[in-house]
Design a protein around this motif. Structure first.
Motif, PDB file in Angstrom:
ATOM      1  N   ALA A  97       0.816  -1.215   0.000  1.00  0.00           N
ATOM      2  CA  ALA A  97       0.000   0.000   0.000  1.00  0.00           C
ATOM      3  C   ALA A  97       0.849   1.265   0.000  1.00  0.00           C
ATOM      4  O   ALA A  97       0.354   2.347  -0.315  1.00  0.00           O
ATOM      5  CB  ALA A  97      -0.944   0.009   1.197  1.00  0.00           C
ATOM      6  N   THR A  98       2.125   1.149   0.331  1.00  0.00           N
ATOM      7  CA  THR A  98       3.001   2.319   0.245  1.00  0.00           C
ATOM      8  C   THR A  98       3.187   2.768  -1.204  1.00  0.00           C
ATOM      9  O   THR A  98       3.544   3.912  -1.453  1.00  0.00           O
ATOM     10  CB  THR A  98       4.389   2.023   0.831  1.00  0.00           C
ATOM     11  N   PHE A  99       2.967   1.858  -2.163  1.00  0.00           N
ATOM     12  CA  PHE A  99       3.271   2.123  -3.572  1.00  0.00           C
ATOM     13  C   PHE A  99       4.693   2.688  -3.692  1.00  0.00           C
ATOM     14  O   PHE A  99       4.965   3.584  -4.486  1.00  0.00           O
ATOM     15  CB  PHE A  99       2.250   3.080  -4.190  1.00  0.00           C
ATOM     16  N   ASP A 100       5.574   2.133  -2.906  1.00  0.00           N
ATOM     17  CA  ASP A 100       6.952   2.620  -2.826  1.00  0.00           C
ATOM     18  C   ASP A 100       7.885   1.411  -2.813  1.00  0.00           C
ATOM     19  O   ASP A 100       8.138   0.817  -1.769  1.00  0.00           O
ATOM     20  CB  ASP A 100       7.127   3.446  -1.549  1.00  0.00           C
ATOM     21  N   SER A 101       8.363   1.022  -3.996  1.00  0.00           N
ATOM     22  CA  SER A 101       9.222  -0.159  -4.082  1.00  0.00           C
ATOM     23  C   SER A 101      10.542   0.037  -3.362  1.00  0.00           C
ATOM     24  O   SER A 101      11.180  -0.934  -2.947  1.00  0.00           O
ATOM     25  CB  SER A 101       9.466  -0.526  -5.552  1.00  0.00           C
ATOM     26  N   ASP A 102      10.971   1.283  -3.201  1.00  0.00           N
ATOM     27  CA  ASP A 102      12.224   1.541  -2.492  1.00  0.00           C
ATOM     28  C   ASP A 102      12.132   1.121  -1.036  1.00  0.00           C
ATOM     29  O   ASP A 102      13.069   0.532  -0.491  1.00  0.00           O
ATOM     30  CB  ASP A 102      12.596   3.028  -2.583  1.00  0.00           C
ATOM     31  N   ILE A 103      11.010   1.403  -0.390  1.00  0.00           N
ATOM     32  CA  ILE A 103      10.911   1.015   1.018  1.00  0.00           C
ATOM     33  C   ILE A 103      10.769  -0.497   1.150  1.00  0.00           C
ATOM     34  O   ILE A 103      11.241  -1.092   2.124  1.00  0.00           O
ATOM     35  CB  ILE A 103       9.771   1.756   1.742  1.00  0.00           C
ATOM     36  N   ILE A 104      10.174  -1.144   0.156  1.00  0.00           N
ATOM     37  CA  ILE A 104      10.132  -2.606   0.166  1.00  0.00           C
ATOM     38  C   ILE A 104      11.543  -3.166   0.036  1.00  0.00           C
ATOM     39  O   ILE A 104      11.912  -4.129   0.715  1.00  0.00           O
ATOM     40  CB  ILE A 104       9.199  -3.118  -0.943  1.00  0.00           C
ATOM     41  N   PHE A 105      12.349  -2.552  -0.812  1.00  0.00           N
ATOM     42  CA  PHE A 105      13.754  -2.955  -0.936  1.00  0.00           C
ATOM     43  C   PHE A 105      14.473  -2.806   0.407  1.00  0.00           C
ATOM     44  O   PHE A 105      15.196  -3.706   0.845  1.00  0.00           O
ATOM     45  CB  PHE A 105      14.442  -2.095  -1.995  1.00  0.00           C
ATOM     46  N   ARG A 106      14.276  -1.677   1.077  1.00  0.00           N
ATOM     47  CA  ARG A 106      14.978  -1.428   2.334  1.00  0.00           C
ATOM     48  C   ARG A 106      14.495  -2.341   3.459  1.00  0.00           C
ATOM     49  O   ARG A 106      15.287  -2.785   4.292  1.00  0.00           O
ATOM     50  CB  ARG A 106      14.834   0.039   2.729  1.00  0.00           C
ATOM     51  N   VAL A 107      13.197  -2.642   3.479  1.00  0.00           N
ATOM     52  CA  VAL A 107      12.686  -3.598   4.467  1.00  0.00           C
ATOM     53  C   VAL A 107      13.286  -4.976   4.220  1.00  0.00           C
ATOM     54  O   VAL A 107      13.698  -5.671   5.158  1.00  0.00           O
ATOM     55  CB  VAL A 107      11.146  -3.645   4.416  1.00  0.00           C
ATOM     56  N   ALA A 108      13.345  -5.379   2.953  1.00  0.00           N
ATOM     57  CA  ALA A 108      13.942  -6.680   2.624  1.00  0.00           C
ATOM     58  C   ALA A 108      15.413  -6.719   2.997  1.00  0.00           C
ATOM     59  O   ALA A 108      15.902  -7.720   3.542  1.00  0.00           O
ATOM     60  CB  ALA A 108      13.757  -6.979   1.140  1.00  0.00           C
ATOM     61  N   ARG A 109      16.146  -5.643   2.731  1.00  0.00           N
ATOM     62  CA  ARG A 109      17.565  -5.616   3.062  1.00  0.00           C
ATOM     63  C   ARG A 109      17.776  -5.698   4.573  1.00  0.00           C
ATOM     64  O   ARG A 109      18.650  -6.448   5.055  1.00  0.00           O
ATOM     65  CB  ARG A 109      18.209  -4.342   2.490  1.00  0.00           C
ATOM     66  N   ALA A 110      16.981  -4.959   5.343  1.00  0.00           N
ATOM     67  CA  ALA A 110      17.090  -5.017   6.801  1.00  0.00           C
ATOM     68  C   ALA A 110      16.753  -6.409   7.317  1.00  0.00           C
ATOM     69  O   ALA A 110      17.424  -6.935   8.218  1.00  0.00           O
ATOM     70  CB  ALA A 110      16.161  -3.977   7.431  1.00  0.00           C
ATOM     71  N   THR A 111      15.727  -7.023   6.725  1.00  0.00           N
ATOM     72  CA  THR A 111      15.358  -8.386   7.113  1.00  0.00           C
ATOM     73  C   THR A 111      16.493  -9.352   6.814  1.00  0.00           C
ATOM     74  O   THR A 111      16.863 -10.191   7.657  1.00  0.00           O
ATOM     75  CB  THR A 111      14.083  -8.819   6.366  1.00  0.00           C
ATOM     76  N   GLY A 112      17.059  -9.255   5.621  1.00  0.00           N
ATOM     77  CA  GLY A 112      18.171 -10.138   5.255  1.00  0.00           C
ATOM     78  C   GLY A 112      19.361  -9.979   6.175  1.00  0.00           C
ATOM     79  O   GLY A 112      20.019 -10.966   6.540  1.00  0.00           O
ATOM     80  N   MET A 113      19.657  -8.744   6.571  1.00  0.00           N
ATOM     81  CA  MET A 113      20.780  -8.501   7.475  1.00  0.00           C
ATOM     82  C   MET A 113      20.550  -9.152   8.834  1.00  0.00           C
ATOM     83  O   MET A 113      21.465  -9.753   9.411  1.00  0.00           O
ATOM     84  CB  MET A 113      20.995  -7.001   7.632  1.00  0.00           C
ATOM     85  N   GLU A 114      19.326  -9.067   9.343  1.00  0.00           N
ATOM     86  CA  GLU A 114      19.040  -9.666  10.650  1.00  0.00           C
ATOM     87  C   GLU A 114      19.064 -11.189  10.572  1.00  0.00           C
ATOM     88  O   GLU A 114      19.561 -11.862  11.484  1.00  0.00           O
ATOM     89  CB  GLU A 114      17.702  -9.154  11.175  1.00  0.00           C
TER      90      GLU A 114
END
Length: 734
Positions: A97-114
């Motif tokens: 719903a954010t219609f913001d692929s950049d924040i999806i990228f950043r959430v995925a990157r943070a998840t991958g790091m953890e």
């Protein structure tokens, strides 16, 4: 004895280091080939049959080769699940719903790091069990096609294009950007035509989705192709059958389309127990030998069997199938290669010091940066459905604010399904933060049994809202009512939740405004709230998880420019159940904005702002392989804020059926009050493709209509801004 043991370990380590599959000067293919050539048939069977027993288990180690245990099962949908504490980001539908692929990228990157940081720590402890590995069962990119499906919350909504764009960013964010090593590996699921039912009116384990080839190609498959293009290492086959053939035995799906047509070179894993259900639920085959042969020949590299059923795992029959001449050992070696390649790219067989991801430690888990990202993601996900010029609140309410409802202070249900475990000190409920909006506050859940609200205490609501200056009602569903294996029989709000709002209005002063906040994924019947004059604002919050309270406070008070709401619905919100076909009917006719023939309550792409925007100067330039264009967007409102610029096309008259409308570009941009921003967009030619059962994909020649604005064109429920229309002529390059 102790000294002799040390010597043995050193010798074994020394021998294993000499194997060519550990030689980093060789190519990946050479290393993988060396490794699989060293495996016995029994060892390969044990690696391909990943059983989920009652106690966590991994695929076994191979001590003679110095290979450790491994688990292929880790959940990374929006944070690391079931592996200790982790930052919890909004559930996937809210992220969309954010219609913001950049924040999806950043959430995925943070998840991958953890996930990687915790895996580094687990390895030090010698822990290799389920949910502690590096191979993710994420993202979920099935199409949301029915409001009653229990797993809507895990998806990115109803649109294949939006889902595909988000999926690509999630895969890239999750897997990292190191040229040699993966941060973690993604896995797109559930392949395919898996979008309900779970359990109502029939079980997903035996359901056969009857799908036209056109709908399959144009609705259910496209996002998975985008996942493959993004480089995902894993695709999961689903529980259901497609036109009579179980997904995990479907060679057309897993080989002809996935591998031969799209060029996928990763591994296919079954959903837990899906292979066994081919026999016991679909009754497509009746024995394990036939089933293991069918699934391996179809393209399933790894079968996850489930402990929930008293079934012998089908892939335990691999050895017998080879002995009977039904499969060859060469075929089994080939099927093993993508799995070992994945483990190599994760760094398992390279020196640890050469892998930068091995340096990640537990300091990244629930770090301040990730906490801040959780708030930003939740804030950007909220969709303002209704606002009678009440929000934002720019000053303190002089009097009592009443916060009521089963989701007002619920630290479990606001997470949604597949939520990470999060340190309680990071969890903020609506009550935690919104109680400071007035000089006094009161609270009542009203529903004694949480969101089912079968047990309702109306007196507590009456007492809470007495003399109130503002009421905030927090209603919704939660994973107790919608989630995996939890379809809904109706889209009505549960039992007494609507009555709770009616009681709040009846027992509060006649001029007291009520703000409704919804925590749900599948749409609910909101006609009553739309028509209530006292309901001055409706916020769709989805499942914002740990940051729910903090993000809601910022949005309601406009604490910062980013708090100006700009979330958009990634699905069509139906007016009533009578508008919806049966959940078992897989035709797209009458479903989603692409094929809808009536006006919904809230259209796909809808969402209000505290500002108003206008569009001017649309320019469109067709090129040979794409269409480029630009539009001027002006913020006419009193506040800075984000706007989601949406571009749709409709096709010229063509011999094949086409959707009535298709999203082909979107961009979330920030614009200061009184300022104009020129927004560029690009439409790739593939977005114009139309499927023909006779000739495959074609691009019609002719004049296309193009619409650019902050919403869909031609909708009754308007966000207030204009939508520009133009035409372009496209003649495909031969």
């Amino acid at each position: 004895m102790f000294c002799r043991l040390i010597l043995v370990v050193i010798v074994v380590a020394g021998i294993s280091a000499e194997f060519p599959f550990r030689n980093i000067s060789l190519s990946w293919d050479e290393r993988v080939q060396d490794l699989v050539n060293r495996l016995t048939l029994q060892e390969m069977m044990e690696q391909m049959a990943h059983e989920l027993p009652k106690v966590d288990q991994s695929v076994p180690s191979i001590p003679r080769l110095g290979i450790k245990n491994y688990t292929w099962i880790t959940e990374c949908l929006r944070g690391d699940v079931k592996a200790g504490n982790a930052t919890s980001f909004p559930q996937a539908l809210g992220l969309s719903a954010t219609f913001d692929s950049d924040i999806i990228f950043r959430v995925a990157r943070a998840t991958g790091m953890e996930v990687r940081a915790k895996n580094n720590d687990f390895e030090k402890q010698g822990l290799y069990t389920m949910h502690k590995g590096l191979s993710c069962f994420s993202p979920v990119i099935n199409i949301m096609r029915d409001a009653r499906w229990g797993r809507n919350q895990e998806t990115y909504g109803e649109d294949p294009y939006l889902t595909g764009m988000h999926a690509q960013q999630f895969v890239k964010g999750l897997q990292g950007d190191n040229p040699r090593f993966l941060l973690v590996n993604s896995g797109c699921k559930h392949f395919d035509a898996y979008a309900g039912p779970e359990n109502i009116p029939v079980s997903r384990f035996s359901f056969d989705a009857q799908v036209s080839i056109r709908d399959w190609r144009t609705t259910f498959l496209p996002a998975f192709q985008k996942c493959v293009e993004a480089g995902t290492y894993n695709i999961m086959c689903s529980y259901n059958s497609i036109n009579g053939v179980p997904s995990c035995a479907n060679k057309e799906l897993l080989t002809n389309i996935l591998r031969d047509e799209w060029g996928f070179r990763g591994y296919v894993v079954s959903d837990a127990g899906a292979v066994e259900h081919i026999i016991h639920s679909h009754q497509y085959l009746n024995n394990s030998i036939d089933t293991v042969v069918a699934c391996i020949n179809a393209g399933v590299n790894l079968a996850v069997a489930s402990f929930k059923y008293d079934y012998t795992p089908v892939y335990f029959s691999i050895v017998e199938a080879v002995n009977q001449g039904r499969l060859t050992i060469e075929k089994i070696r080939e099927m093993m290669k993508p799995m070992w390649y994945t483990r190599m790219r994760l760094g398992e067989f390279d020196p640890p010091e050469s892998n930068p991801y091995k340096a990640l430690d537990l300091s990244v888990v629930e770090s301040p940066e990730h906490q801040s990202l959780a708030v930003e993601a939740a804030l950007k996900s909220f969709v303002l459905l209704k606002n009678k010029e009440f929000l934002p609140l720019r000053k303190l309410i002089q009097g009592k604010v009443s916060i009521i409802g089963p989701m007002a202070d619920n630290k479990i249900q606001i997470f949604g399904d597949y939520g990470p475990n999060t340190d309680s000190k990071f969890i903020k409920t609506p009550l935690d933060t919104l109680k400071v909006l007035g000089t006094d506050f009161s609270y009542a859940a009203g529903c004694v049994d949480s969101t089912p609200c079968l047990k309702y205490d109306n007196q507590s609501i009456a007492d809470a809202v007495k003399d109130s200056k503002m009421v905030i009602a927090c209603l919704g569903l939660g994973p107790i009512l919608e989630g995996e294996l939890k379809d809904r029989a109706t889209i009505s709000l549960p039992d007494n939740q609507v009555q709770l709002v009616k009681d709040a209005i009846e027992n509060s002063p006649p001029d007291t405004p009520l703000v409704l906040i919804l925590f749900n994924a599948g749409p609910v019947d909101l006609r009553w709230a739309e028509n209530y004059l006292r309901v001055v604002a409706i916020i769709e919050a989805f499942y914002p998880a740990q940051a729910a309270g903090e993000a809601l406070y910022k949005m309601i008070t406009l604490a910062e420019p980013m708090a100006n709401p700009a979330g958009r619905l990634p699905f069509t919100w139906p007016t009533s159940e009578s508008d919806m076909p049966a959940i078992t009917n897989y035709t797209m006719i009458g479903r989603t904005y692409r094929y809808l023939t009536h006006q919904p309550l809230y259209p796909f792409g809808y969402g209000l702002s505290y500002s108003s925007f206008s569009y001017n100067n649309l320019k469109v330039y067709p090129l040979m392989t794409e269409i480029i264009g630009s539009v001027d967007v002006t913020n006419n409102g009193p506040f800075a804020g984000d706007e989601v610029v949406q571009t749709y096309i409709s096709w010229p008259v063509y011999k094949e059926p086409t959707p009535r409308l298709q999203l082909v570009s979107f961009d979330r941009v920030s614009i200061d009050t009184g300022k104009t921003l020129t927004v560029n967009f690009s439409i790739v030619a593939v977005s114009l493709f139309v499927w023909s059962d006779d000739s495959g994909w074609n691009v019609p020649s002719g004049y296309y209509d193009i619409y650019v604005g902050g919403q869909q064109p031609n909708v009754t429920k308007s966000v207030g801004s204009n939508v520009l229309k133009s035409k372009f002529y496209f003649f495909p390059k031969s």
